[in-house]
Scaffold this motif. Structure first.
Motif, PDB file in Angstrom:
ATOM      1  N   TYR A 218       8.995   0.974  -4.270  1.00  0.00           N
ATOM      2  CA  TYR A 218       8.762   2.392  -4.044  1.00  0.00           C
ATOM      3  C   TYR A 218       7.503   2.870  -4.762  1.00  0.00           C
ATOM      4  O   TYR A 218       7.259   2.529  -5.924  1.00  0.00           O
ATOM      5  N   CYS A 219       6.770   3.706  -4.093  1.00  0.00           N
ATOM      6  CA  CYS A 219       5.643   4.421  -4.682  1.00  0.00           C
ATOM      7  C   CYS A 219       6.192   5.708  -5.297  1.00  0.00           C
ATOM      8  O   CYS A 219       7.109   6.340  -4.733  1.00  0.00           O
ATOM      9  N   HIS A 220       5.648   6.109  -6.446  1.00  0.00           N
ATOM     10  CA  HIS A 220       6.171   7.280  -7.148  1.00  0.00           C
ATOM     11  C   HIS A 220       5.046   8.052  -7.823  1.00  0.00           C
ATOM     12  O   HIS A 220       4.084   7.470  -8.340  1.00  0.00           O
TER      13      HIS A 220
ATOM     14  N   ASN B  84      -5.898  13.398  -9.311  1.00  0.00           N
ATOM     15  CA  ASN B  84      -5.507  14.055 -10.560  1.00  0.00           C
ATOM     16  C   ASN B  84      -4.296  13.421 -11.224  1.00  0.00           C
ATOM     17  O   ASN B  84      -3.982  13.759 -12.367  1.00  0.00           O
ATOM     18  N   TYR B  85      -3.598  12.525 -10.502  1.00  0.00           N
ATOM     19  CA  TYR B  85      -2.290  12.084 -10.968  1.00  0.00           C
ATOM     20  C   TYR B  85      -2.194  10.577 -11.161  1.00  0.00           C
ATOM     21  O   TYR B  85      -2.653   9.798 -10.313  1.00  0.00           O
ATOM     22  N   PRO B  86      -1.531  10.172 -12.265  1.00  0.00           N
ATOM     23  CA  PRO B  86      -1.151   8.767 -12.376  1.00  0.00           C
ATOM     24  C   PRO B  86      -0.175   8.415 -11.258  1.00  0.00           C
ATOM     25  O   PRO B  86       0.543   9.277 -10.751  1.00  0.00           O
ATOM     26  N   MET B  87      -0.171   7.158 -10.888  1.00  0.00           N
ATOM     27  CA  MET B  87       0.733   6.690  -9.835  1.00  0.00           C
ATOM     28  C   MET B  87       1.524   5.486 -10.337  1.00  0.00           C
ATOM     29  O   MET B  87       1.056   4.722 -11.194  1.00  0.00           O
ATOM     30  N   ASN B  88       2.718   5.329  -9.788  1.00  0.00           N
ATOM     31  CA  ASN B  88       3.615   4.258 -10.236  1.00  0.00           C
ATOM     32  C   ASN B  88       4.183   3.491  -9.051  1.00  0.00           C
ATOM     33  O   ASN B  88       4.344   4.038  -7.966  1.00  0.00           O
ATOM     34  N   TRP B  89       4.509   2.240  -9.306  1.00  0.00           N
ATOM     35  CA  TRP B  89       5.333   1.442  -8.405  1.00  0.00           C
ATOM     36  C   TRP B  89       6.637   1.115  -9.126  1.00  0.00           C
ATOM     37  O   TRP B  89       6.617   0.667 -10.276  1.00  0.00           O
ATOM     38  N   TYR B  90       7.740   1.338  -8.422  1.00  0.00           N
ATOM     39  CA  TYR B  90       9.070   0.958  -8.888  1.00  0.00           C
ATOM     40  C   TYR B  90       9.636  -0.053  -7.892  1.00  0.00           C
ATOM     41  O   TYR B  90       9.158  -0.188  -6.772  1.00  0.00           O
ATOM     42  N   ARG B  91      10.707  -0.707  -8.310  1.00  0.00           N
ATOM     43  CA  ARG B  91      11.444  -1.540  -7.370  1.00  0.00           C
ATOM     44  C   ARG B  91      12.936  -1.480  -7.687  1.00  0.00           C
ATOM     45  O   ARG B  91      13.333  -1.244  -8.827  1.00  0.00           O
TER      46      ARG B  91
ATOM     47  N   GLU C 137      19.538  -1.099 -10.858  1.00  0.00           N
ATOM     48  CA  GLU C 137      18.845   0.164 -11.013  1.00  0.00           C
ATOM     49  C   GLU C 137      17.391   0.056 -10.545  1.00  0.00           C
ATOM     50  O   GLU C 137      16.833  -1.045 -10.463  1.00  0.00           O
ATOM     51  N   ARG C 138      16.808   1.196 -10.293  1.00  0.00           N
ATOM     52  CA  ARG C 138      15.399   1.239  -9.925  1.00  0.00           C
ATOM     53  C   ARG C 138      14.561   1.112 -11.200  1.00  0.00           C
ATOM     54  O   ARG C 138      14.729   1.892 -12.131  1.00  0.00           O
ATOM     55  N   ASP C 139      13.673   0.146 -11.226  1.00  0.00           N
ATOM     56  CA  ASP C 139      12.894  -0.157 -12.424  1.00  0.00           C
ATOM     57  C   ASP C 139      11.406   0.069 -12.193  1.00  0.00           C
ATOM     58  O   ASP C 139      10.880  -0.253 -11.118  1.00  0.00           O
ATOM     59  N   LEU C 140      10.738   0.529 -13.248  1.00  0.00           N
ATOM     60  CA  LEU C 140       9.289   0.707 -13.205  1.00  0.00           C
ATOM     61  C   LEU C 140       8.600  -0.658 -13.254  1.00  0.00           C
ATOM     62  O   LEU C 140       8.906  -1.474 -14.122  1.00  0.00           O
ATOM     63  N   VAL C 141       7.672  -0.865 -12.347  1.00  0.00           N
ATOM     64  CA  VAL C 141       6.957  -2.132 -12.248  1.00  0.00           C
ATOM     65  C   VAL C 141       5.538  -2.013 -12.795  1.00  0.00           C
ATOM     66  O   VAL C 141       5.097  -2.855 -13.570  1.00  0.00           O
ATOM     67  N   ALA C 142       4.842  -0.960 -12.377  1.00  0.00           N
ATOM     68  CA  ALA C 142       3.440  -0.815 -12.775  1.00  0.00           C
ATOM     69  C   ALA C 142       3.024   0.643 -12.707  1.00  0.00           C
ATOM     70  O   ALA C 142       3.546   1.410 -11.892  1.00  0.00           O
TER      71      ALA C 142
ATOM     72  N   SER D 244       0.838  -1.194   0.000  1.00  0.00           N
ATOM     73  CA  SER D 244       0.000   0.000   0.000  1.00  0.00           C
ATOM     74  C   SER D 244       0.873   1.242   0.000  1.00  0.00           C
ATOM     75  O   SER D 244       1.991   1.225   0.523  1.00  0.00           O
ATOM     76  N   CYS D 245       0.348   2.310  -0.568  1.00  0.00           N
ATOM     77  CA  CYS D 245       1.025   3.604  -0.553  1.00  0.00           C
ATOM     78  C   CYS D 245      -0.024   4.671  -0.242  1.00  0.00           C
ATOM     79  O   CYS D 245      -0.916   4.910  -1.056  1.00  0.00           O
TER      80      CYS D 245
END
Length: 116
Positions: free
Chosen positions: A95-97, A31-38, A44-49, A21-22
């Motif tokens: 990470y939440c982004h 108003n904003y898209p949200m991302n999960w990275y790991r 490196e830090r990679d985009l997951v979803a 959860s974030c």
């Protein structure tokens, strides 16, 4: 003040599941898209979803497609990542982004460790 606070990580056996959860605050979340990275150790830090602001559109990295599910609850200003069928390669800090006015905002991360 923008805040992103992740939770839900832990130690899980291969094949197990977790729900990350974030909780977001300090900006108009819906108003904003949200991302999960790991980020795995030494990598490196990679985009997951990614999920759109309404939740109607979702995208996943190839490595997690079919196993991870991103969702959001705009009434609770929270984004989730359901992680299923975990394997050792999923071990990482998650990470939440969000990118707000061209500034990247990150949470502190939550550790997911997959081990038998």
């Amino acid at each position: 003040q923008v805040r992103l606070v992740e939770s839900g990580g832990g130690l899980v056996q291969p094949g197990g599941s977790l729900r990350l959860s974030c909780a977001a605050s300090g900006f108009p979340f819906s108003n904003y898209p949200m991302n999960w990275y790991r980020q795995a150790p030494g990598k490196e830090r990679d985009l997951v979803a990614t999920i759109s602001n309404t939740g109607e559109s979702r995208q996943y990295a190839a490595s997690v497609k079919g196993r991870f599910t991103i969702s959001r609850d705009n009434t609770r200003n929270t984004v989730f990542l359901q992680v299923d069928s975990l394997n050792t390669e999923d071990t990482a800090v998650y990470y939440c982004h969000c990118r707000i006015q061209r500034i990247d905002r990150w949470g502190q991360g939550t550790q997911v460790t997959v081990s038998s």
